[in-house]
Design a protein around this motif. Structure first.
Motif, PDB file in Angstrom:
ATOM      1  N   PHE A 294      -9.478 -16.655 -38.577  1.00 53.73           N
ATOM      2  CA  PHE A 294     -10.675 -16.634 -37.740  1.00 53.73           C
ATOM      3  C   PHE A 294     -11.866 -17.267 -38.455  1.00 53.73           C
ATOM      4  O   PHE A 294     -12.973 -16.728 -38.469  1.00 53.73           O
ATOM      5  N   GLY A 295     -11.623 -18.412 -39.062  1.00 54.27           N
ATOM      6  CA  GLY A 295     -12.704 -19.132 -39.710  1.00 54.27           C
ATOM      7  C   GLY A 295     -13.247 -18.377 -40.907  1.00 54.27           C
ATOM      8  O   GLY A 295     -12.500 -17.867 -41.731  1.00 54.27           O
ATOM      9  N   ASP A 296     -14.555 -18.288 -40.982  1.00 58.13           N
ATOM     10  CA  ASP A 296     -15.212 -17.647 -42.127  1.00 58.13           C
ATOM     11  C   ASP A 296     -15.272 -16.134 -41.925  1.00 58.13           C
ATOM     12  O   ASP A 296     -16.336 -15.515 -41.896  1.00 58.13           O
ATOM     13  N   SER A 297     -14.109 -15.538 -41.767  1.00 63.13           N
ATOM     14  CA  SER A 297     -13.982 -14.096 -41.570  1.00 63.13           C
ATOM     15  C   SER A 297     -12.914 -13.573 -42.508  1.00 63.13           C
ATOM     16  O   SER A 297     -11.913 -14.245 -42.770  1.00 63.13           O
ATOM     17  N   ALA A 298     -13.119 -12.361 -43.010  1.00 61.87           N
ATOM     18  CA  ALA A 298     -12.122 -11.735 -43.880  1.00 61.87           C
ATOM     19  C   ALA A 298     -10.925 -11.214 -43.090  1.00 61.87           C
ATOM     20  O   ALA A 298      -9.900 -10.866 -43.691  1.00 61.87           O
ATOM     21  N   VAL A 299     -11.029 -11.148 -41.766  1.00 59.14           N
ATOM     22  CA  VAL A 299      -9.971 -10.533 -40.956  1.00 59.14           C
ATOM     23  C   VAL A 299      -8.716 -11.408 -40.948  1.00 59.14           C
ATOM     24  O   VAL A 299      -8.773 -12.595 -40.633  1.00 59.14           O
ATOM     25  N   TYR A 300      -7.596 -10.784 -41.280  1.00 59.96           N
ATOM     26  CA  TYR A 300      -6.300 -11.465 -41.316  1.00 59.96           C
ATOM     27  C   TYR A 300      -5.433 -11.063 -40.123  1.00 59.96           C
ATOM     28  O   TYR A 300      -4.753 -11.894 -39.529  1.00 59.96           O
ATOM     29  N   SER A 301      -5.454  -9.774 -39.783  1.00 56.05           N
ATOM     30  CA  SER A 301      -4.799  -9.288 -38.565  1.00 56.05           C
ATOM     31  C   SER A 301      -5.598  -8.093 -38.060  1.00 56.05           C
ATOM     32  O   SER A 301      -6.364  -7.482 -38.808  1.00 56.05           O
ATOM     33  N   TYR A 302      -5.424  -7.750 -36.781  1.00 50.12           N
ATOM     34  CA  TYR A 302      -6.258  -6.703 -36.191  1.00 50.12           C
ATOM     35  C   TYR A 302      -5.447  -5.869 -35.205  1.00 50.12           C
ATOM     36  O   TYR A 302      -4.241  -6.074 -35.031  1.00 50.12           O
ATOM     37  N   GLY A 303      -6.121  -4.897 -34.580  1.00 45.48           N
ATOM     38  CA  GLY A 303      -5.415  -3.985 -33.682  1.00 45.48           C
ATOM     39  C   GLY A 303      -4.606  -2.941 -34.421  1.00 45.48           C
ATOM     40  O   GLY A 303      -3.626  -2.408 -33.903  1.00 45.48           O
ATOM     41  N   HIS A 304      -5.047  -2.601 -35.639  1.00 45.54           N
ATOM     42  CA  HIS A 304      -4.386  -1.562 -36.426  1.00 45.54           C
ATOM     43  C   HIS A 304      -5.151  -0.245 -36.301  1.00 45.54           C
ATOM     44  O   HIS A 304      -6.350  -0.242 -36.015  1.00 45.54           O
ATOM     45  N   ARG A 305      -4.466   0.861 -36.564  1.00 46.80           N
ATOM     46  CA  ARG A 305      -5.119   2.161 -36.515  1.00 46.80           C
ATOM     47  C   ARG A 305      -5.560   2.625 -37.901  1.00 46.80           C
ATOM     48  O   ARG A 305      -6.716   2.939 -38.122  1.00 46.80           O
ATOM     49  N   ASN A 306      -4.616   2.667 -38.841  1.00 48.57           N
ATOM     50  CA  ASN A 306      -4.947   3.112 -40.199  1.00 48.57           C
ATOM     51  C   ASN A 306      -3.864   2.591 -41.131  1.00 48.57           C
ATOM     52  O   ASN A 306      -2.805   3.201 -41.275  1.00 48.57           O
ATOM     53  N   VAL A 307      -4.117   1.449 -41.753  1.00 45.41           N
ATOM     54  CA  VAL A 307      -3.120   0.783 -42.599  1.00 45.41           C
ATOM     55  C   VAL A 307      -3.202   1.338 -44.016  1.00 45.41           C
ATOM     56  O   VAL A 307      -4.248   1.266 -44.660  1.00 45.41           O
ATOM     57  N   GLN A 308      -2.076   1.880 -44.505  1.00 52.03           N
ATOM     58  CA  GLN A 308      -2.042   2.413 -45.868  1.00 52.03           C
ATOM     59  C   GLN A 308      -0.843   1.903 -46.660  1.00 52.03           C
ATOM     60  O   GLN A 308      -0.594   2.371 -47.768  1.00 52.03           O
ATOM     61  N   GLY A 309      -0.097   0.960 -46.124  1.00 50.68           N
ATOM     62  CA  GLY A 309       1.026   0.399 -46.855  1.00 50.68           C
ATOM     63  C   GLY A 309       1.060  -1.109 -46.734  1.00 50.68           C
ATOM     64  O   GLY A 309       0.973  -1.639 -45.622  1.00 50.68           O
TER      65      GLY A 309
END
Length: 391
Positions: free
Chosen positions: A235-250
């Motif tokens: 997403f361009g100059d954004s840190a986001v790599y993937s989205y629509g997650h609830r609580n990623v811990q692994g």
């Protein structure tokens, strides 16, 4: 109930294999519902140069996991784990805000230091640890923690020449502004094969943040070691790599540099996902597999009482997933980005809640228990680090 799903483009309907088991809700195993590359590492859905998943060796359908020894005990709320080049381990204490060095031969514990600015509460505190990809030269340790205002990532010089308890340099905040809450703070960080820093975040209990690409909550982030959005992000100059997650811990990569992630469901399904940059993993519109176009479905899912997954690791052709409420270690054998056979569970109830699992090389894993996190039933010696042999 466990459900295996073929990982296909999100707009395509999938078929399922159902395995019979019980169901109940909960997060964190107990809360109520409520050479350096400038491109991303190979993603979980890309074909390999040798012809894709069909050309890969498939692990046996059945495996094994055996605890061979207790490495250390008497740890308080252990969470993050980083292996040092000499084989010792660094372990974070979520609630104390400290980092401890563990001698894996003797079990001796030495406090490295306390991380300033940690504000533990609920599921927040000092969580993930990672060593710099250039640790041999820069001696930098990265940490993800909850502050008074946000979740953030810092790096600190680890100076072994100083007295114990005083070996951490002042934290340099490289990334801030990740939403914090009493629940769902994410917390896992890891450097990928591309030497970029990946971070799993939670939506802090505000479900709408997961679908908002302007928010850092409910995401997997990809950063440079300095904390900037990594080159090649979707997403361009954004840190986001993937989205629509609830609580990623692994977070873990397989032998072909494909990224996998585990996350908590709410009342129905916990998930193991193959991560593709830019994809939407559905929360809160979808929990587990959905036939709705636009969502990337999990490759496997579990009822929340069987898993409540935290850390994952890759070893011997399988993803190994630690379960908090499930109090077991799951083996998910892979063929490319699909589960090649039904997941198997091991150690069920033997060591209580399991927080973190990490590869120790070859057929060996490090496994951290989590009985002192306020949701377990600690006994003498808790919490522990275990050495596990797997196949």
């Amino acid at each position: 109930m466990i459900v295996l799903r073929r990982v296909v483009p999100a707009a395509v309907a999938v078929t399922s294999l159902l395995l019979t088991a019980g169901c109940s809700g909960g997060d964190e195993g107990g809360e109520a519902s409520g050479g350096e590359s400038t491109a991303p590492s190979r993603t979980a859905t890309e074909a390999s140069p040798s012809g894709g998943a069909a050309a890969e060796e498939t692990p046996p359908a059945k495996g094994s996991a055996k605890v061979v020894r207790t490495v250390a005990e008497g740890l308080n709320t252990p969470w993050g784990l980083a292996a040092l080049p000499d084989g010792d381990l660094l372990v974070s204490s979520r609630d104390e805000g400290t980092i401890t060095r563990i001698d894996t031969e003797t079990g001796k514990k030495t406090e490295v230091g306390e991380v300033p600015g940690v504000s533990p509460a609920g599921e927040g505190g000092l969580m993930g640890l990672a060593l710099s990809p250039d640790y041999a030269s820069d001696q930098m340790v990265y940490a993800y923690f909850t502050s008074a205002s946000d979740n953030r990532i810092v790096r600190m010089l680890y100076d072994t020449g100083k007295p114990s308890g005083e070996q951490l340099g002042a934290p340099d905040t490289i990334f801030r502004g990740i939403p914090k809450g009493f629940i769902h703070n994410g917390g896992r960080i890891a450097f990928g094969p591309d030497k970029m820093l990946y971070a799993g975040t939670g939506e802090s209990g505000e479900e709408g943040l997961s679908q908002d690409r302007e928010s850092l909550g409910g995401k997997i982030l990809r950063l440079t070691p300095e904390g900037d959005p990594a080159p090649g992000n979707p997403f361009g100059d954004s840190a986001v790599y993937s989205y629509g997650h609830r609580n990623v811990q692994g977070l873990a990569w397989d032998s072909r540099q494909r990224l996998f992630a585990a996350e908590f469901g709410q009342d129905t399904w916990d998930e193991l996902n193959a991560i593709k940059p830019g994809d939407n993993y559905g929360w809160p519109e979808a929990e587990g597999t959905s036939d709705e176009a636009g969502f990337h479905n999990p490759l496997a899912q579990w009822s929340t009482d069987e898993a409540s997954p935290s850390g994952i690791a890759y070893a011997e052709g399988s993803v190994w997933m630690a379960g908090l409420r499930g109090e077991r270690l799951w083996r998910i054998p892979l063929k490319g980005t699909e589960a090649s056979a039904d997941p198997q569970s091991f150690l069920e109830g033997d060591h209580g809640r399991l927080r973190t699992v990490a590869s120790a090389g070859g057929d060996k894993l490090w496994l951290i228990t989590s009985e002192t996190d306020g949701r377990g039933s600690p006994e003498g010696g808790d919490d522990r680090i275990l050495e596990v042999r797997v196949s």
